[in-house]
Design an enzyme around this catalytic site. Structure first.
Site, PDB file in Angstrom:
ATOM      1  N   ARG A 232      47.101  54.888 -22.259  1.00 35.57           N
ATOM      2  CA  ARG A 232      45.983  54.054 -22.754  1.00 35.57           C
ATOM      3  C   ARG A 232      44.697  54.940 -22.894  1.00 35.57           C
ATOM      4  O   ARG A 232      44.083  55.026 -21.614  1.00 35.57           O
ATOM      5  CB  ARG A 232      45.760  52.931 -22.083  1.00 35.57           C
ATOM      6  CG  ARG A 232      44.959  51.667 -22.673  1.00 35.57           C
ATOM      7  CD  ARG A 232      44.637  50.497 -21.767  1.00 35.57           C
ATOM      8  NE  ARG A 232      43.565  51.106 -20.808  1.00 35.57           N
ATOM      9  CZ  ARG A 232      43.145  50.355 -19.594  1.00 35.57           C
ATOM     10  NH1 ARG A 232      44.157  49.454 -19.101  1.00 35.57           N
ATOM     11  NH2 ARG A 232      42.166  50.799 -18.927  1.00 35.57           N
ATOM     12  N   HIS A 236      40.844  48.533 -21.540  1.00 32.80           N
ATOM     13  CA  HIS A 236      41.836  47.738 -21.605  1.00 32.80           C
ATOM     14  C   HIS A 236      41.203  46.834 -22.541  1.00 32.80           C
ATOM     15  O   HIS A 236      41.943  46.475 -23.708  1.00 32.80           O
ATOM     16  CB  HIS A 236      42.046  46.956 -20.225  1.00 32.80           C
ATOM     17  CG  HIS A 236      42.673  45.359 -20.391  1.00 32.80           C
ATOM     18  ND1 HIS A 236      44.202  45.396 -20.930  1.00 32.80           N
ATOM     19  CD2 HIS A 236      42.316  44.314 -20.478  1.00 32.80           C
ATOM     20  CE1 HIS A 236      44.349  44.222 -20.981  1.00 32.80           C
ATOM     21  NE2 HIS A 236      43.353  43.374 -20.815  1.00 32.80           N
ATOM     22  N   TYR A 245      38.436  52.890 -12.512  1.00 37.84           N
ATOM     23  CA  TYR A 245      39.549  53.073 -11.823  1.00 37.84           C
ATOM     24  C   TYR A 245      40.681  54.224 -12.436  1.00 37.84           C
ATOM     25  O   TYR A 245      41.576  54.659 -11.993  1.00 37.84           O
ATOM     26  CB  TYR A 245      40.555  51.655 -11.903  1.00 37.84           C
ATOM     27  CG  TYR A 245      40.635  51.148 -13.004  1.00 37.84           C
ATOM     28  CD1 TYR A 245      41.715  51.491 -13.966  1.00 37.84           C
ATOM     29  CD2 TYR A 245      39.905  50.135 -13.563  1.00 37.84           C
ATOM     30  CE1 TYR A 245      41.855  50.812 -15.395  1.00 37.84           C
ATOM     31  CE2 TYR A 245      40.084  49.423 -14.910  1.00 37.84           C
ATOM     32  CZ  TYR A 245      40.892  49.772 -15.862  1.00 37.84           C
ATOM     33  OH  TYR A 245      41.147  49.386 -16.931  1.00 37.84           O
TER      34      TYR A 245
END
Ligand SMILES: Cc1ncc(C[n+]2csc(CCOP(=O)(O)OP(=O)(O)O)c2C)c(N)n1
Ligand SMILES: Cc1ncc(C[n+]2csc(CCOP(=O)(O)OP(=O)(O)O)c2C)c(N)n1
Ligand SMILES: [Mg+2]
Ligand SMILES: [Mg+2]
Lengths: 334, 335, 334, 335
Positions: A232, A236, A245
């Site tokens: 990714r 998100h 993170y």
């Protein structure tokens, strides 16, 4: 091994560049408060687009999670149109018109996998040729629905192609906290079906894997689980801050393996792509998107649209509520 | 009993801050408390409700789980049996459906089916509620479905201070509690919160506004709207009481009866769809306890009987000040 | 490979014969209308008893499905006592007293597996030595809970021993309609944990498999999935008629591999078992059962027991209901 | 419109037989109908409700599934999308919890979220209800939880004839229907059932007993008990009406209002626990529609607010004739 033709690869790249370009524009529109939450597509393009290109759009179904719509252009311009309605929060966004065999986005993770099995099963019962291809993330694979559906598909020998889009993250949760399995493809053994792990940044490899799974399914040999390994590259969603993170070095490594860049440079080398093609594709992508947003903005909405399509016919209670709503809204505008 | 080293001070906090502080305090207070859920550790929760817990209490007590609501809920049963005090997060209440067989079928029944051998000291936190343009199943008010599950407490704070006091009570309560946090309240509700240990007992309603002509009974974020409605009607000379139920299980039947007996008229407000929403239970409770005091039928203000809708239709669906005011007027004019 | 000693094997056989004898008596009691639905144990004895004997009853937990209680005698006489209360429909049947580490029967299939993972996890958090051993059927393995729990156990490396009791049937549904997987042990790959298939009619083999899984778990090496292959020799329950669906030739073949007969003849050959032992065991088994039924019948039950143990303290509503109930019951008896 | 080749005869059947016959008839009538569930094919269902279907319609249309309630419910969504008419069985309603995210989150919303593109012609059958000494979660009356799920119809027949007429209507209905069959009624309820095609519309209540002094409003097996109560009170000269709701969604608001307006007094009976049970919704509906006709508070007869109990305690939990009669008397004496 079925390798897409040069022409197909070029079409795939057009769709990939289109998806990425539109996703970036949508991100900006969200930042300007013009559309709702956006889940960027960056990193997913090769997997979704190539899978769609391996399908027969007339017969095969696509059952998406939520990150796919911009990459499903092959199923028709209505996908974008409806997705923009959806992004604006218009109810018609959920109505992808007949005969397009694409379901609307699914938010409740994993629940779309049983739907895909039901569709595939239904096609067999109706002797329709076709497969149901369902996308779901590495995160969604932890839901009971994935396993129950995979197991049932195995028992029924249903023509399903299960594509686990392993982008290494489920919001902030990395794959090693999602499962201790060595790969998501390993989960196929539990369903008694083949599991295939493929480089999801390689459009040709994805095309081939889906093509093969599709042929197996159509030949009555049942479902396949495909794990497409990607990364990714974006957040998100617009509500997420991945810098909290995602280790920067992992992201950088993944960026070097960007699926759009990879196919672009491959096709450039083959003389199938150049700056003009890139620019033309981007311009068209933005035009299409902007027009779709415009159209969505001006889409009609009945004053009592809120209450439509709950039941085929209003119940007594809904009829009462409808008259209350209409009355309240007429007072409003008076 | 006052501790001379503790202050009786208050600090203004958002509801989200109050929740986060309470989780810190409870984990510090009792090392049996463990926090589990999706994205609760490294990311501090998608709304930051669990921010800092992972850094402070470590990876054993603050755990990112796979996306598996059923086993999140189901594991709390085992953790409780093993003597821990789990505080699990379901990322959005709509996804508690994935765990319904564990929540309603197991968590709620552990004490009963083992006839008290095991203490289900379990808290399940979940955000919910409309008005913030979330995707499907993020906003749905499902509290009535859980209220019909015997054995489960359902706690729904409306203020930052109560968020602290009720969450602390929920975590310390030996029964399983579903603790529901209104999304609109996370940053939209703020207020003074006691700095010290602060416990609000479960099952004791709160009078959010005094008043004599009519009472609005509601819970969670709708208390905020009811108070605004009451304040604006007060300027017209109407005396509108607002009763904040705080928890729908246990239900403060006494407070409802007292308020309705006093005012003679009532409006019940909920975000849930109308049919089978908890407002019906409040009305049935009024019918049981103070029918003879009623001067008019109790009005119900609810969502409509459709699934929680998409963004453009949300504001029509969720009760607002205008609909509450209209119901108050209608009820005052009735009879 | 850890082989149970002769003495252990003999104890195992005593428990197996006891379980089968008591199960048969219970079946009759049900037919006489004296107890509720009974799920006979025939065919399950070696697996359940040997597993229990491989555990440390002080530290290890057993989380059963519903067919196991009669075979869990090793955990103490209270198991039988409570099971008889349960069979009579007495609420105290669910209260297996402290400190016995056995949960009551679970009816909602698969839901006990997450509980086991939670218990195992909790023991680690509390630095308690011990494992959680959970039994579940081949049918229950199709529930999402099994997979979600197995996957989480893998991620947490929790000290769980998952025992899939594959008796080939889930009521009328044969294993090949339950899953297309070659074996239930294959499902372990999806959790990244070892999967072991064992002959569940061989008490020593089960003992060894559980012993090894337990040691792995205690050594911090995480969970194991054990598939114990057996055959359900009896009906699903007293409410079931297996002649409608069990092929007689399959049943006959299975009967030839009856675990109780197998261990009996093995121990007879070793001189560890004889007719007297058999008779003594059966007599004691029946005495114990009959006494437990007697005790259960005379167990006290408060007039308002219905409302006890729902919450730690009655809510306002429960208090009202309690007074209504007490009032109604006092009118009744007046 | 009468077909001269059809009889207008009736045959006495149990509710179970009526259901089985209807499934046979609907599968014969429409080859899009498929039946799926645990043990429904080779075994004909654990209660024999699907007996003979497998032999008659074959393994493609009558399917034994793995024990996976979520995918049983979830597959119906896909089957409906593919143009079939699935009739799924959940072996006991309590295990619908395992499928809640599919039933409440997906099946109920398919039409709404696709704005009518797909017709959820889905029927989910499930037995439930007390009095037959089943293990945990087999008896629980969860109808109120489903009634709060907008988009789902909840149909609960009380007679053999209605079981036929309502099941046929449910299968032919283009909306999703949860069809709930009372365990005690399977063999305990019998009556004349029309031999011909017989449709009872969803959402039209039935007056099971005429009466003027008071109305008992209920559904499913409790109608049987209410009728017995009414009959025994009639011998004392009391005129007790019984209104069988037949379906709680759609709710026949008109029939409730009419009955309560006429009688002035009402008792609502349900097997569910009291808090949040559907009786509350009936009371709220009465409050909305005919408050001014009420001469006394509406009485509620319910299970208690504990999980459905074990066998020895069942008869105390489930409402019986005596409790219904007591509530009728209390209501008649009140006011
Ligand atoms: C049943 C359910 N649980 C939780 C969520 C909240 N949620 C939304 S996206 C997401 C992560 C999904 O990860 P993955 O399936 O890997 O898809 P990705 O976003 O990586 O494409 C979560 C936990 C949800 N939408 N549905
Ligand atoms: C969640 C759930 N679904 C369905 C049932 C009904 N049911 C009871 S036992 C059973 C079969 C279980 O088979 P298996 O797990 O193999 O155990 P076995 O009876 O063979 O020991 C079924 C379907 C149930 N109790 N729980
Ligand atoms: Mg992912
Ligand atoms: Mg089995």
């Amino acid at each position: 091994m079925t390798i897409p033709s040069d022409a197909q690869l070029r079409e795939i790249l057009v769709d990939m560049v289109t998806a990425r370009t539109q996703s970036a524009r949508l991100w900006n529109l969200q930042r300007q408060g013009q559309v709702g939450t956006v889940a960027p597509i960056d990193g997913h393009e090769a997997t979704i687009v190539a899978a769609a290109h391996a399908l027969d759009t007339e017969h095969d179904w696509v059952i998406p999670q939520y990150r796919e719509p911009l990459a499903l252009r092959r199923y028709g311009p209505e996908i974008l149109e409806r997705f923009m309605l959806y992004s604006l929060g218009h109810p018609a966004g959920g109505h992808i018109p007949d005969p397009i065999r694409v379901l609307p986005n699914q938010i409740s993770l994993g629940t779309q996998i049983p739907h895909a099995v039901g569709i595939a099963w239904g096609m067999v019962l109706r002797s329709e040729p076709g497969v149901a291809l369902v996308f779901f993330g590495d995160g969604s694979s932890s839901e009971g629905d994935f396993y129950e559906a995979g197991n049932l598909a195995g028992v029924l020998n249903a023509p399903v192609v299960m594509v686990c889009v392993n982008n290494q993250w489920a919001i902030s949760t990395p794959v090693h906290l999602q499962t201790a399995a060595e790969s998501f493809a390993d989960k196929a053994a539990g369903f008694g079906i083949p599991g295939v792990k493929v480089d999801g940044n390689d459009a040709a490899a994805v095309y081939d894997a889906v093509d093969e799974a599709r042929k197996r399914a159509l030949a009555g040999k049942g479902p396949t689980l495909i794990e497409a390994v990607i990364y990714r590259l974006g957040a998100h969603t617009t509500a997420d801050d991945p810098t909290r993170y995602v280790p920067p070095e992992d992201l950088e490594a993944a960026q070097r393996d960007d699926p759009v860049l990879r196919l672009t440079s491959q096709l450039r080398k083959l003389g199938l792509w150049d700056d003009a093609a890139q620019q033309e594709t981007e311009v068209e992508a933005l035009e299409l998107l902007d027009r779709a947003v415009e159209d969505a903005r001006s889409a009609p909405l009945a004053v009592d649209a809120l209450l439509d399509h709950c039941f085929s016919v209003d119940t007594q209670r809904l009829a009462l509520q409808r008259s209350q709503l209409l009355e309240a809204r007429s007072t409003e505008t008076r | 009993m006052a501790d001379p080293f503790e202050s009786d001070g208050v600090t203004e906090l958002t509801m989200l801050q109050a929740i986060n502080e309470t989780l810190h305090a409870e984990m510090a207070r009792d090392d049996r408390v463990v926090v589990l859920g999706e994205d609760v550790a490294r990311n501090g929760g998608v709304f930051r409700a669990t921010e800092g817990l992972y850094e402070k209490f470590g990876e054993h007590r603050v755990v990112d789980t796979p996306i598996s609501e059923a086993v999140i809920a189901g594991a709390t049963v085992g953790l409780a049996i093993a003597g821990l005090v789990p505080v699990a997060e379901i990322q959005f209440l709509g996804f508690s459906y994935q765990a319904m067989h564990q929540l309603a079928g197991q968590v709620a029944r552990l004490r009963y089916r083992t006839q008290g051998r095991y203490e289900p000291s379990i808290t399940i936190r979940a955000p919910f509620g409309g008005g913030v343009r979330t995707p499907e199943l993020h906003s749905d008010s499902l509290e009535a479905q859980f209220a019909n599950v015997a054995g489960l407490k359902v706690v729904m704070p409306a203020t930052a201070s109560d968020a602290k006091g009720l969450l602390a009570s929920s975590i310390r309560d030996p029964d399983p509690v579903l603790f529901l946090e209104p999304l609109r309240g996370y940053r939209g509700i703020r207020g003074d919160v006691p700095d010290n240990d602060h416990l609000v007992p479960l099952g004791v309603a709160r009078t959010a506004r005094e008043g004599d002509d009519i009472v609005i009974i509601t819970w969670s974020y709708q208390v905020e709207l009811a108070c605004r409605a009451a304040d604006s009607l007060r300027s017209e000379g109407l005396s509108v009481r607002v009763l904040d139920l705080r928890s729908i299980v246990p239900l403060d039947i006494g407070a409802i009866t007292e308020a309705v007996s006093h005012c003679g008229r009532a409006v019940v407000v909920q975000e849930s769809c109308e049919t089978g929403g908890f407002a019906s239970e409040v009305i049935a409770t009024i019918n049981d306890g103070c029918f003879w005091s009623l001067e008019a039928p109790v009005a119900r203000v609810s969502g409509y009987d459709v699934p929680y809708p998409v963004g453009m239709l949300e504001d029509l669906y969720v009760p607002d000040e205008a609909r509450i005011i209209a119901a108050v007027r209608r009820t005052l004019e009735s009879g």
